[in-house]
Design a protein around this motif. Structure first.
Motif, mmCIF file in Angstrom:
data_model
loop_
_atom_site.group_PDB
_atom_site.id
_atom_site.type_symbol
_atom_site.label_atom_id
_atom_site.label_comp_id
_atom_site.label_asym_id
_atom_site.label_seq_id
_atom_site.Cartn_x
_atom_site.Cartn_y
_atom_site.Cartn_z
ATOM 1 N N THR A 1 -1.064 8.176 -4.319
ATOM 2 C CA THR A 1 0.219 7.469 -4.439
ATOM 3 C C THR A 1 0.039 6.168 -5.198
ATOM 4 O OG1 THR A 1 1.004 8.432 -2.376
ATOM 5 C CG2 THR A 1 2.126 6.451 -3.137
ATOM 6 N N GLY A 2 -1.024 5.439 -4.865
ATOM 7 C CA GLY A 2 -1.308 4.191 -5.573
ATOM 8 C C GLY A 2 -1.578 4.424 -7.044
ATOM 9 N N ALA A 3 -2.304 5.481 -7.348
ATOM 10 C CA ALA A 3 -2.599 5.788 -8.751
ATOM 11 C C ALA A 3 -1.325 6.146 -9.513
ATOM 12 C CB ALA A 3 -3.602 6.943 -8.831
ATOM 13 N N ALA B 1 0.181 4.153 -12.657
ATOM 14 C CA ALA B 1 0.495 4.861 -13.902
ATOM 15 C C ALA B 1 1.962 4.715 -14.278
ATOM 16 C CB ALA B 1 0.145 6.346 -13.763
ATOM 17 N N GLY B 2 2.808 4.547 -13.278
ATOM 18 C CA GLY B 2 4.230 4.379 -13.531
ATOM 19 C C GLY B 2 4.623 2.949 -13.873
ATOM 20 N N GLY B 3 3.645 2.057 -13.960
ATOM 21 C CA GLY B 3 3.928 0.681 -14.329
ATOM 22 C C GLY B 3 4.319 -0.211 -13.168
ATOM 23 N N PRO C 1 2.139 -1.802 -10.636
ATOM 24 C CA PRO C 1 0.870 -2.123 -9.981
ATOM 25 C C PRO C 1 1.024 -2.939 -8.702
ATOM 26 C CG PRO C 1 1.123 -3.405 -11.984
ATOM 27 C CD PRO C 1 2.254 -2.422 -11.944
ATOM 28 N N ARG C 2 2.055 -3.761 -8.608
ATOM 29 C CA ARG C 2 2.251 -4.530 -7.372
ATOM 30 C C ARG C 2 2.614 -3.632 -6.199
ATOM 31 N NH1 ARG C 2 5.365 -10.132 -8.699
ATOM 32 N NH2 ARG C 2 3.477 -11.231 -9.324
ATOM 33 N N SER C 3 3.347 -2.586 -6.464
ATOM 34 C CA SER C 3 3.721 -1.648 -5.407
ATOM 35 C C SER C 3 2.546 -0.782 -4.977
ATOM 36 C CB SER C 3 4.857 -0.740 -5.891
ATOM 37 O OG SER C 3 5.991 -1.503 -6.204
ATOM 38 N N ALA C 4 1.492 -0.751 -5.772
ATOM 39 C CA ALA C 4 0.338 0.096 -5.476
ATOM 40 C C ALA C 4 -0.684 -0.588 -4.588
ATOM 41 C CB ALA C 4 -0.331 0.531 -6.772
ATOM 42 N N VAL C 5 -0.512 -1.872 -4.331
ATOM 43 C CA VAL C 5 -1.532 -2.612 -3.573
ATOM 44 C C VAL C 5 -1.709 -2.046 -2.175
ATOM 45 C CG1 VAL C 5 -2.103 -4.863 -2.590
ATOM 46 C CG2 VAL C 5 -1.265 -4.709 -4.927
ATOM 47 N N LEU C 6 -0.630 -1.878 -1.423
ATOM 48 C CA LEU C 6 -0.751 -1.387 -0.048
ATOM 49 C C LEU C 6 -1.270 0.050 0.037
ATOM 50 C CD1 LEU C 6 2.251 -2.958 1.872
ATOM 51 C CD2 LEU C 6 -0.177 -3.402 2.159
ATOM 52 N N PRO C 7 -0.733 0.984 -0.739
ATOM 53 C CA PRO C 7 -1.297 2.334 -0.644
ATOM 54 C C PRO C 7 -2.783 2.389 -1.004
ATOM 55 C CG PRO C 7 0.796 2.423 -1.789
ATOM 56 C CD PRO C 7 0.462 0.978 -1.594
ATOM 57 N N VAL C 8 -3.192 1.649 -2.016
ATOM 58 C CA VAL C 8 -4.609 1.661 -2.401
ATOM 59 C C VAL C 8 -5.458 1.005 -1.315
ATOM 60 C CG1 VAL C 8 -6.282 0.729 -4.049
ATOM 61 C CG2 VAL C 8 -4.199 1.814 -4.873
#
Length: 136
Positions: free
Chosen positions: A27-29, A33-35, A37-44
């Motif tokens: 999900t983070g990746a 990839a969808g532009g 990156p801030r929303s990807a912090v928690l899932p990663v």
């Protein structure tokens, strides 16, 4: 079963935590990839935490067992809020709702598999130091 191989419930919990961690990392990746990156912090971050927890469960360490319970509870809460939003009419795709439901089931399975079966409790009790008796 050897001393190094955990019982089946622990293996099931390790697999469930590993799958949830992999889904969170994926999900983070996708968010990166969808532009977003801030929303990807928690899932990663939680994906990496889940991978570390799965690694710690295998040898029978009690700390990762407790963390896995919190991880499972977090996944259940996260999935519940996502399902509530999706079923409330936000227009989430059916695949997202099904995947979220699977996450909730996996979170519950982790908690049950680590704390209910006697073989699982015995696996994590191996490293417990015996208490000293005061009256002797």
């Amino acid at each position: 079963m050897s001393e190094r191989t955990p019982p089946a419930p622990v293996i099931g919990a390790v697999v469930a935590v590993g799958v949830v961690a992999a889904l969170l990392l994926a999900t983070g990746a996708l968010l990166i990839a969808g532009g977003l990156p801030r929303s990807a912090v928690l899932p990663v971050a939680f994906g990496l935490l889940g991978a570390a927890i799965a690694r710690g469960l295998w040898p029978g360490w009690r700390g990762p067992r407790v963390l896995a319970a919190f991880f499972g509870a977090f996944v259940i809460l996260y999935a519940g809020t996502t399902l509530a939003d999706g079923l409330g009419g936000t227009g989430a795709p059916a695949a997202v709702l099904i995947g979220t439901f699977v996450l909730a089931v996996a979170g519950a399975a982790v908690i049950v598999l680590l704390f209910v079966p006697p073989s699982s409790r015995a696996w994590f009790a191996r490293y417990r130091k015996p208490r000293s008796r005061r009256n002797e």
